[in-house]
Write a protein that holds these residues in place. Structure first.
Motif, PDB file in Angstrom:
ATOM      1  N   LYS A  58      -3.362  -2.443   5.177  1.00 13.84           N
ATOM      2  CA  LYS A  58      -3.799  -3.142   6.400  1.00 13.84           C
ATOM      3  C   LYS A  58      -4.393  -4.502   6.065  1.00 13.84           C
ATOM      4  N   CYS A 105      -6.750   9.262   5.822  1.00 10.29           N
ATOM      5  CA  CYS A 105      -6.102   8.795   7.048  1.00 10.29           C
ATOM      6  C   CYS A 105      -7.168   8.100   7.893  1.00 10.29           C
ATOM      7  N   TYR A 130      -3.645   3.252   3.582  1.00 12.80           N
ATOM      8  CA  TYR A 130      -3.930   2.643   4.891  1.00 12.80           C
ATOM      9  C   TYR A 130      -4.848   1.430   4.780  1.00 12.80           C
ATOM     10  N   PHE A 147       2.467   2.129  10.591  1.00 13.83           N
ATOM     11  CA  PHE A 147       1.115   1.585  10.600  1.00 13.83           C
ATOM     12  C   PHE A 147       1.098   0.095  10.242  1.00 13.83           C
ATOM     13  N   THR A 148       1.722  -0.258   9.124  1.00 16.52           N
ATOM     14  CA  THR A 148       1.731  -1.657   8.697  1.00 16.52           C
ATOM     15  C   THR A 148       2.608  -2.515   9.611  1.00 16.52           C
ATOM     16  N   ASP A 205      -2.578   9.360   3.266  1.00 14.93           N
ATOM     17  CA  ASP A 205      -1.873   8.481   2.348  1.00 14.93           C
ATOM     18  C   ASP A 205      -1.958   9.036   0.926  1.00 14.93           C
ATOM     19  N   LEU A 239       2.751   5.182   7.019  1.00 18.07           N
ATOM     20  CA  LEU A 239       2.399   3.844   6.544  1.00 18.07           C
ATOM     21  C   LEU A 239       3.367   2.767   7.023  1.00 18.07           C
ATOM     22  N   TYR A 250      -2.031   8.430  13.869  1.00 15.78           N
ATOM     23  CA  TYR A 250      -1.853   8.450  12.416  1.00 15.78           C
ATOM     24  C   TYR A 250      -2.757   9.520  11.789  1.00 15.78           C
ATOM     25  N   CYS A 289      -4.358   1.967  14.356  1.00 16.02           N
ATOM     26  CA  CYS A 289      -4.228   0.752  13.540  1.00 16.02           C
ATOM     27  C   CYS A 289      -5.310  -0.269  13.891  1.00 16.02           C
TER      28      CYS A 289
END
Length: 241
Positions: A56, A103, A52, A150-151, A98, A147, A94, A109
């Motif tokens: 990011k 997390c 994460y 998230f990304t 990972d 992920l 989330y 995010c």
């Protein structure tokens, strides 16, 4: 220095994850870099760690330093046999850890960011032109809150929604770079066409329909591409972030 081009497109794929020692999304990103997306379109690929914090920061840096006109994120859908074009990224929820066992503390995010962000691209419009035998492509509004999601949200946030997420299959007839690369090449070209011509129907002009026909032919076996990708797989593995 970057070469002059009309388009600069970023294609991040993910690194090792669970049973995938080489992530299928990264294989496809390498294949797309090899074949390109057309004249005057420069393609930049980046392997994202399934982490994460690091991913990011990498996504933010991509937008702030490279200034791409569009970013196409690639992820793998475990057990899936279809290609999924994700419309929406979600900011919260989330809770899965990972590869480092981490997390986000806030489970989100971007603090105070919108709950949902939709891509500027209409994924349903794109997907309907690729519902052909041997090409199972659908649009989706739930990218899974891991992920990939998230990304994707981070990219939509930093890139003013000029991003896409494509989940590639890990099973079935499409689960090989040799078959996925020509299909994704045509999909991304359709997205870029829609970005430039938002009022036009996808594949209406500029040879887009011909690109689809070429993609269908390529799916039967692109010999040169198959040899090139296999040579990549047999070479020294890429460094992992």
């Amino acid at each position: 220095m970057r070469p002059h081009c009309d388009w600069y497109t970023s294609i991040p794929g993910f690194g090792p994850f669970r049973e995938f020692l080489v992530n299928p999304s990264w294989k496809v990103a390498q294949g797309l870099k090899l074949v390109g997306l057309g004249k005057k379109i420069d393609v930049y690929i980046k392997e994202l760690p399934v982490n994460y914090v690091k991913s990011k920061q990498i996504v933010a840096d991509l937008w702030q330093t490279l200034h791409p006109k569009f970013a196409v994120h690639l992820g793998v859908a475990r057990g899936s046999s279809i290609v999924m074009l994700e419309q929406r990224g979600k900011n919260s929820g989330y809770r899965d850890r990972d590869v480092c066992g981490f997390c986000p503390e806030s489970h989100c995010c971007i603090q105070a960011g919108p709950e949902n962000l939709d891509s500027i691209i209409d994924m349903r419009r794109v997907s309907k032109h690729f519902r052909q035998p041997g090409m199972e492509v659908i649009s989706s509004r739930d990218a899974g809150r891991y992920l990939c999601d998230f990304t994707y949200y981070c990219s939509l946030y930093h890139g003013q929604r000029r991003a896409a997420l494509v989940h590639v299959p890990s099973a079935g007839s499409l689960a090989s770079a040799e078959r996925l690369v020509p299909l994704l090449q045509a999909l991304i070209q359709s997205m870029l066409h829609q970005l430039e011509n938002p009022s036009e129907t996808c594949l209406k002009s500029c040879g887009q329909r011909e690109a689809l026909y070429e993609c269908l032919a390529s799916l039967h076996f692109a010999t040169r591409l198959e040899i090139s990708i296999k040579s990549l797989q047999q070479g020294r593995p890429s460094a992992v972030a």
